[in-house]
Design a protein around this motif. Structure first.
Motif, PDB file in Angstrom:
ATOM      1  N   VAL A  88       1.464   9.309  16.737  1.00 21.50           N
ATOM      2  CA  VAL A  88       0.601   8.215  16.298  1.00 21.50           C
ATOM      3  C   VAL A  88      -0.066   7.546  17.489  1.00 21.50           C
ATOM      4  N   ALA A  89       0.694   7.347  18.561  1.00 13.36           N
ATOM      5  CA  ALA A  89       0.141   6.717  19.766  1.00 13.36           C
ATOM      6  C   ALA A  89      -0.987   7.554  20.360  1.00 13.36           C
ATOM      7  N   MET A  90      -0.856   8.873  20.303  1.00 12.29           N
ATOM      8  CA  MET A  90      -1.912   9.743  20.817  1.00 12.29           C
ATOM      9  C   MET A  90      -3.186   9.581  20.001  1.00 12.29           C
ATOM     10  N   GLY A  91      -3.019   9.348  18.706  1.00 13.52           N
ATOM     11  CA  GLY A  91      -4.188   9.123  17.867  1.00 13.52           C
ATOM     12  C   GLY A  91      -5.023   7.943  18.326  1.00 13.52           C
ATOM     13  N   GLN A  92      -4.390   6.986  18.994  1.00 22.21           N
ATOM     14  CA  GLN A  92      -5.095   5.807  19.495  1.00 22.21           C
ATOM     15  C   GLN A  92      -5.902   6.098  20.757  1.00 22.21           C
ATOM     16  N   GLN A  93      -5.594   7.198  21.435  1.00 25.87           N
ATOM     17  CA  GLN A  93      -6.124   7.444  22.768  1.00 25.87           C
ATOM     18  C   GLN A  93      -7.225   8.501  22.810  1.00 25.87           C
ATOM     19  N   LEU A  94      -7.746   8.867  21.663  1.00 24.33           N
ATOM     20  CA  LEU A  94      -8.760   9.918  21.615  1.00 24.33           C
ATOM     21  C   LEU A  94     -10.161   9.335  21.797  1.00 24.33           C
ATOM     22  N   ARG A  95     -11.186  10.166  21.642  1.00 22.32           N
ATOM     23  CA  ARG A  95     -12.575   9.730  21.822  1.00 22.32           C
ATOM     24  C   ARG A  95     -12.917   8.494  21.002  1.00 22.32           C
ATOM     25  N   GLU A  96     -13.809   7.669  21.534  1.00 19.77           N
ATOM     26  CA  GLU A  96     -14.207   6.445  20.847  1.00 19.77           C
ATOM     27  C   GLU A  96     -14.905   6.718  19.517  1.00 19.77           C
ATOM     28  N   ASP A  97     -15.569   7.861  19.401  1.00 18.93           N
ATOM     29  CA  ASP A  97     -16.313   8.150  18.162  1.00 18.93           C
ATOM     30  C   ASP A  97     -15.466   8.904  17.135  1.00 18.93           C
ATOM     31  N   LEU A  98     -14.157   8.979  17.361  1.00 21.11           N
ATOM     32  CA  LEU A  98     -13.254   9.649  16.429  1.00 21.11           C
ATOM     33  C   LEU A  98     -12.538   8.627  15.541  1.00 21.11           C
ATOM     34  N   THR A  99     -12.437   8.955  14.266  1.00 22.42           N
ATOM     35  CA  THR A  99     -11.598   8.191  13.343  1.00 22.42           C
ATOM     36  C   THR A  99     -10.406   9.066  12.984  1.00 22.42           C
ATOM     37  N   VAL A 100      -9.197   8.556  13.196  1.00 17.33           N
ATOM     38  CA  VAL A 100      -7.978   9.304  12.891  1.00 17.33           C
ATOM     39  C   VAL A 100      -7.306   8.634  11.698  1.00 17.33           C
ATOM     40  N   ILE A 101      -7.130   9.412  10.624  1.00 18.71           N
ATOM     41  CA  ILE A 101      -6.566   8.881   9.382  1.00 18.71           C
ATOM     42  C   ILE A 101      -5.211   9.535   9.126  1.00 18.71           C
ATOM     43  N   PHE A 102      -4.178   8.721   9.052  1.00 14.11           N
ATOM     44  CA  PHE A 102      -2.850   9.190   8.665  1.00 14.11           C
ATOM     45  C   PHE A 102      -2.589   8.738   7.230  1.00 14.11           C
ATOM     46  N   THR A 103      -1.937   9.587   6.448  1.00 11.65           N
ATOM     47  CA  THR A 103      -1.484   9.163   5.127  1.00 11.65           C
ATOM     48  C   THR A 103       0.041   9.158   5.125  1.00 11.65           C
ATOM     49  N   ALA A 104       0.618   8.367   4.229  1.00 13.94           N
ATOM     50  CA  ALA A 104       2.076   8.266   4.160  1.00 13.94           C
ATOM     51  C   ALA A 104       2.505   7.788   2.783  1.00 13.94           C
ATOM     52  N   HIS A 105       3.720   8.138   2.413  1.00 16.57           N
ATOM     53  CA  HIS A 105       4.308   7.644   1.176  1.00 16.57           C
ATOM     54  C   HIS A 105       4.887   6.249   1.406  1.00 16.57           C
ATOM     55  N   THR A 106       5.102   5.539   0.323  1.00 15.57           N
ATOM     56  CA  THR A 106       5.635   4.181   0.410  1.00 15.57           C
ATOM     57  C   THR A 106       6.990   4.056  -0.267  1.00 15.57           C
ATOM     58  N   GLN A 107       7.656   2.964   0.052  1.00 11.41           N
ATOM     59  CA  GLN A 107       8.870   2.597  -0.658  1.00 11.41           C
ATOM     60  C   GLN A 107       8.806   1.101  -0.949  1.00 11.41           C
ATOM     61  N   THR A 108       9.293   0.710  -2.115  1.00 10.03           N
ATOM     62  CA  THR A 108       9.286  -0.696  -2.505  1.00 10.03           C
ATOM     63  C   THR A 108      10.721  -1.193  -2.566  1.00 10.03           C
ATOM     64  N   GLU A 109      10.991  -2.261  -1.818  1.00  9.02           N
ATOM     65  CA  GLU A 109      12.332  -2.827  -1.745  1.00  9.02           C
ATOM     66  C   GLU A 109      12.370  -4.158  -2.486  1.00  9.02           C
ATOM     67  N   ARG A 110      13.478  -4.426  -3.135  1.00 14.27           N
ATOM     68  CA  ARG A 110      13.662  -5.680  -3.861  1.00 14.27           C
ATOM     69  C   ARG A 110      14.916  -6.388  -3.376  1.00 14.27           C
ATOM     70  N   ASP A 111      14.795  -7.704  -3.176  1.00 14.16           N
ATOM     71  CA  ASP A 111      15.972  -8.461  -2.774  1.00 14.16           C
ATOM     72  C   ASP A 111      16.704  -8.990  -4.009  1.00 14.16           C
ATOM     73  N   ASP A 112      17.751  -9.772  -3.789  1.00 10.55           N
ATOM     74  CA  ASP A 112      18.584 -10.250  -4.890  1.00 10.55           C
ATOM     75  C   ASP A 112      17.823 -11.154  -5.866  1.00 10.55           C
ATOM     76  N   SER A 113      16.768 -11.786  -5.366  1.00 10.68           N
ATOM     77  CA  SER A 113      15.998 -12.685  -6.224  1.00 10.68           C
ATOM     78  C   SER A 113      14.924 -11.948  -7.026  1.00 10.68           C
ATOM     79  N   GLY A 114      14.763 -10.630  -6.742  1.00 13.34           N
ATOM     80  CA  GLY A 114      13.764  -9.831  -7.442  1.00 13.34           C
ATOM     81  C   GLY A 114      12.453  -9.703  -6.713  1.00 13.34           C
ATOM     82  N   PHE A 115      12.335 -10.315  -5.519  1.00 13.07           N
ATOM     83  CA  PHE A 115      11.107 -10.215  -4.738  1.00 13.07           C
ATOM     84  C   PHE A 115      10.918  -8.773  -4.263  1.00 13.07           C
ATOM     85  N   ALA A 116       9.737  -8.225  -4.501  1.00 11.02           N
ATOM     86  CA  ALA A 116       9.446  -6.829  -4.147  1.00 11.02           C
ATOM     87  C   ALA A 116       8.474  -6.763  -2.982  1.00 11.02           C
TER      88      ALA A 116
END
Length: 218
Positions: A120-148
């Motif tokens: 990921v850090a290398m993605g920051q150091q490439l040419r200025e005219d490059l856009t680097v897009i990473f995709t990732a899955h998510t996880q949703t966590e809930r606390d005891d009060s139900g806050f997600a």
């Protein structure tokens, strides 16, 4: 410094499909999941590098070191490429984890965290005219009060401590609401974020080309 975008979301939330309007002539797609893309006609747009090393713009790999190397090579040798997509970060983590599943001890988790962070850090150091897009899955966590709270799903506590999202200025949460595929651009009980003033709305259409255009001003 290249432009970095993280698109995160559950499976089926439209992460890959959001890339449908990218120009194949100026895009290099790294398919870490090795499942192909999710719109009709993509095989005509993206040619595997094993078939055409010179002009190929599609490569299936989940090896972190190899992906880092190809990003550097594209930046240095392929000026026609303006966008690199790495889809998804989770399969890079899983690939490393499975290769070393018989190993015991703490070192393998340190190595995994280091290889992902370096990629990921290398993605920051490439040419200025490059856009680097990473995709990732998510996880949703809930606390005891139900806050997600929704964040990027990671492998191992080391990566949780790094907080991969902190390495991006733009983190979009892909989601489907009432049959409409959207990007959440600002935190709503999630790690979504974007530069101040980049987007007028907290939810925008699921189209990465419009996101890139909006970010070109920053």
């Amino acid at each position: 410094m290249s432009r970095m975008i993280l698109v995160m979301g559950e499976s089926g939330s439209g992460k890959t499909t959001s890339m449908r309007n990218l120009d194949p002539k100026s895009t290099f797609y790294i398919d870490c999941d090795k499942k192909g893309l999710s719109w009709k006609g993509w095989r005509k747009q993206y040619i595997p590098t094993e078939k055409d090393k010179q002009n190929g713009n599609y490569w299936a790999s989940s090896n972190a070191s190899a992906i880092t190397q190809i990003m550097v090579k594209i930046s240095a040798e392929k000026p026609q490429i303006k966008t690199i997509v790495i889809d998804t970060l989770n399969w890079v983590m899983i690939d490393d984890e499975f290769k070393r599943m018989k190993e015991k001890g703490y070192d393998k988790w340190q190595d995994l965290a280091f290889s992902v962070k370096e990629m990921v850090a290398m993605g920051q150091q490439l040419r200025e005219d490059l856009t680097v897009i990473f995709t990732a899955h998510t996880q949703t966590e809930r606390d005891d009060s139900g806050f997600a709270f929704t964040r990027m799903k990671t492998s191992g506590k080391k990566l949780d401590k790094i907080s991969i999202e902190s390495m991006f200025t733009t983190v979009l949460l892909a989601k489907c609401v009432d049959g409409k595929y959207l990007f959440e651009t600002q935190s709503n009980n999630s790690t979504a974020k974007s530069p101040m003033g980049a987007f007028e709305e907290k939810e925008i259409k699921n189209d990465i080309t419009k996101v890139i255009k909006a970010l070109e001003e920053f």
